[in-house]
Enzyme design. Sequence first.
Site, short mmCIF file in Angstrom:
data_model
loop_
_atom_site.label_atom_id
_atom_site.label_comp_id
_atom_site.label_asym_id
_atom_site.label_seq_id
_atom_site.Cartn_x
_atom_site.Cartn_y
_atom_site.Cartn_z
N HIS A 71 -2.25 -9.73 -16.42
CA HIS A 71 -1.63 -11.09 -17.30
C HIS A 71 -1.96 -12.37 -17.34
CE1 HIS A 71 2.59 -9.58 -16.52
NE2 HIS A 71 2.13 -8.53 -17.06
N TYR A 119 9.35 -17.19 -12.41
CA TYR A 119 9.94 -17.29 -11.25
C TYR A 119 10.59 -18.57 -11.40
CZ TYR A 119 5.85 -15.44 -8.55
OH TYR A 119 4.78 -15.24 -8.72
N PRO A 122 6.31 -13.79 -0.23
CA PRO A 122 5.96 -13.28 -0.40
C PRO A 122 6.10 -14.33 -2.07
CG PRO A 122 8.19 -12.00 -0.67
CD PRO A 122 7.84 -13.07 0.54
N LYS A 168 0.24 -13.30 -2.42
CA LYS A 168 -0.76 -13.02 -1.45
C LYS A 168 -0.98 -12.16 -0.47
CE LYS A 168 -2.50 -16.20 -4.41
NZ LYS A 168 -2.79 -15.41 -4.78
N TYR A 223 -3.51 -19.05 -7.82
CA TYR A 223 -2.59 -18.35 -7.45
C TYR A 223 -3.25 -16.91 -8.39
CZ TYR A 223 1.45 -14.72 -9.28
OH TYR A 223 2.69 -13.89 -9.16
P1 RFL Z 1 0.56 -2.51 6.38
O1 RFL Z 1 0.99 -1.73 4.35
O2 RFL Z 1 1.86 -3.09 7.23
O3 RFL Z 1 0.08 -1.32 6.34
C1 RFL Z 1 -0.29 -1.22 7.71
C2 RFL Z 1 -0.01 0.85 8.65
O4 RFL Z 1 -0.12 0.25 9.83
C3 RFL Z 1 0.90 1.44 9.92
N1 RFL Z 1 1.24 1.29 11.44
C4 RFL Z 1 0.31 1.95 12.72
N2 RFL Z 1 -0.74 2.67 12.33
C5 RFL Z 1 -1.14 3.43 14.44
N3 RFL Z 1 -0.33 2.82 14.45
C6 RFL Z 1 0.18 1.86 14.86
N4 RFL Z 1 0.81 1.46 15.94
C7 RFL Z 1 0.40 1.33 13.85
N5 RFL Z 1 1.66 0.81 13.30
C8 RFL Z 1 1.58 0.28 12.34
C9 RFL Z 1 2.48 1.34 9.65
O5 RFL Z 1 2.84 2.79 9.00
C10 RFL Z 1 1.06 1.52 8.35
O6 RFL Z 1 1.09 2.30 7.24
O7 RFL Z 1 -0.54 -3.86 6.85
P2 RFL Z 1 -1.57 -3.44 5.18
O8 RFL Z 1 -2.54 -2.92 4.94
O9 RFL Z 1 -2.08 -4.93 6.00
O10 RFL Z 1 -1.16 -4.26 3.93
C11 RFL Z 1 -0.77 -5.32 3.15
C12 RFL Z 1 0.68 -5.26 2.73
O11 RFL Z 1 1.38 -4.31 2.64
C13 RFL Z 1 1.29 -7.09 2.51
O12 RFL Z 1 0.67 -7.71 2.64
C14 RFL Z 1 1.90 -6.89 1.00
O13 RFL Z 1 3.04 -5.75 0.60
C15 RFL Z 1 2.82 -8.11 0.53
N6 RFL Z 1 3.31 -8.44 -0.48
C16 RFL Z 1 2.74 -9.00 -1.52
N7 RFL Z 1 1.51 -9.01 -1.20
C17 RFL Z 1 0.77 -9.12 -2.50
O14 RFL Z 1 -0.80 -9.69 -2.72
N8 RFL Z 1 1.31 -9.44 -3.31
C18 RFL Z 1 2.51 -9.09 -3.98
O15 RFL Z 1 3.34 -9.42 -5.48
C19 RFL Z 1 3.79 -8.97 -2.38
N9 RFL Z 1 4.92 -8.83 -2.75
C20 RFL Z 1 4.85 -8.18 -0.43
C21 RFL Z 1 5.37 -7.75 -1.96
C22 RFL Z 1 5.73 -7.76 0.68
C23 RFL Z 1 7.42 -7.55 0.88
N10 RFL Z 1 7.56 -7.39 1.63
C24 RFL Z 1 8.58 -5.54 1.62
C25 RFL Z 1 6.88 -7.55 3.43
C26 RFL Z 1 6.91 -8.20 -1.97
C27 RFL Z 1 7.25 -7.49 -0.25
C28 RFL Z 1 8.54 -7.41 -0.39
C1 PHB Z 2 6.13 -7.82 -7.27
O1 PHB Z 2 6.39 -7.38 -8.05
O2 PHB Z 2 6.61 -7.48 -6.60
C2 PHB Z 2 5.46 -9.28 -6.70
C3 PHB Z 2 5.14 -10.56 -7.85
C4 PHB Z 2 5.51 -11.18 -7.39
C5 PHB Z 2 6.08 -12.25 -6.42
C6 PHB Z 2 6.17 -11.32 -5.19
C7 PHB Z 2 6.45 -9.85 -5.74
O3 PHB Z 2 5.48 -13.12 -5.55
#
Ligand code: RFL
Ligand code: PHB
Length: 389
Positions: free
Chosen positions: A72, A200, A292, A296, A384
């Site tokens: 993108h 957005y 989110p 980041k 971004y």
């Molecule tokens: P995770 O993915 O939470 O993984 C942690 C893992 O550790 C396990 N765990 C344990 N294991 C052993 N012993 C324990 N005591 C434990 N406790 C926990 C868990 O089961 C899990 O498998 O963290 P990690 O690896 O640091 O990754 C981080 C990302 O998942 C997170 O930052 C992103 O998903 C955030 N996020 C976004 N980030 C972006 O860069 N771009 C995006 O577009 C974006 N969109 C989002 C998002 C997060 C969202 N939610 C639901 C929070 C959109 C949403 C809606």
């Molecule tokens: C997504 O596609 O899940 C998404 C994209 C951009 C954002 C947050 C989430 O800023």
Amino acid sequence: MRTQVAIIGGGPSGLLLSQLLHRKGIDSVVLERKTRGYVLSRIRAGILETGLVALMREAGVADRLDREGFVHDGTHIAFDGEMFGLSFTEHTGTPVVVYGQTELTRDLYDAREAAGGRIVFNVEDVVINDTDGDAPFVTYNVAGKSERLDCDYVAGCDGFHGVSRQTIPLDIRKEYEKVYPFGWLGVLSETPPVNDELIYSNSRRGFALCSMRNANLSRYYIQCSLSDHVEDWTDQAFWDELRRRLPADVADALVTGPSIEKSIAPLRSFVTEPMQWGRLFLCGDAAHIVPPTGAKGLNTAASDVHYLYHGLVDFYRDGDRTGLDGYSQKALARIWQAERFSWSMTNLLHRFPDQSTFDVKMQAADLAFLRDSPSAQRLLAQNYVGLPY
Ligand code: RFL
Ligand code: PHB
């Protein structure tokens, strides 16, 4: 059992670190609380900075990402029924890549399994011991048996609710937090995305985001109240509300269908300092959370992994501890920039319950300035696509 690096958490941070270390001949064991299926069922990030794409390539796991990821060059911002485009490549020369966290995590699991990497699922009661000394070890239970993993270093990649952060004593750990007075209700649906780039939208009725995973998989979000429950939102109610928050021509073009996933995420900014304690290093959501809005979260997890990976390689290859000793300081400098950007995007695009009419005018003025000022667009684009590692 013994390994060089014990990795707590088999999410994207833990798996990426494990795979990168493996390619440099450094052994690790990943301890994951859930199953692979459970980890892959979580629908999260969609936008990858090129820094993360480069790391995936270095880890030898980018074939599918390079084939199927969508590049993108920019994004769209809507407000007051109008919409304007903002080019990332024009302002920074760098695009972002749309590729779901689920797919990225699946690629990492496949690679770790193909290489015979040790991942222990369903671990319980993980306790990290003696990381302030020279011989740390991790104890845990699995299938009713207690186990011990001896190691040189521990990487705490266990997300916001993990145990790693709590291992750092309270008199050393300092936490900074901001909880926002709303959440995001997200829907995944097998429908073509409404636009070829993300939209957005700041609308009178609150924020909305049109995102995607591929040509027939759309991801949409709307700002919702913290007291809302997913069960109270029918698909129809979601689509109706989304349409009301988009410019009329976009709303008319929206193709709707049954949701295949629907969830509510609260919005939070959070940072813990320091990100290391002796031989324990925190990576990703274990150390910090962003709302989110700036996409980041996963990308900051990737920059932590980059710094820790290089610190560990320098140590095992050359006996050089500089990278490990400076890990927290280096990682935090970039994290705070991502925190600032995510917070400012959140403030710019959401409606706040206590917002005065003056505050609303300020938001509109900010958005108009962004629409009309190439320098403001450049700043947003720079943040971004991701600041350099
Ligand atoms: P995770 O993915 O939470 O993984 C942690 C893992 O550790 C396990 N765990 C344990 N294991 C052993 N012993 C324990 N005591 C434990 N406790 C926990 C868990 O089961 C899990 O498998 O963290 P990690 O690896 O640091 O990754 C981080 C990302 O998942 C997170 O930052 C992103 O998903 C955030 N996020 C976004 N980030 C972006 O860069 N771009 C995006 O577009 C974006 N969109 C989002 C998002 C997060 C969202 N939610 C639901 C929070 C959109 C949403 C809606
Ligand atoms: C997504 O596609 O899940 C998404 C994209 C951009 C954002 C947050 C989430 O800023």
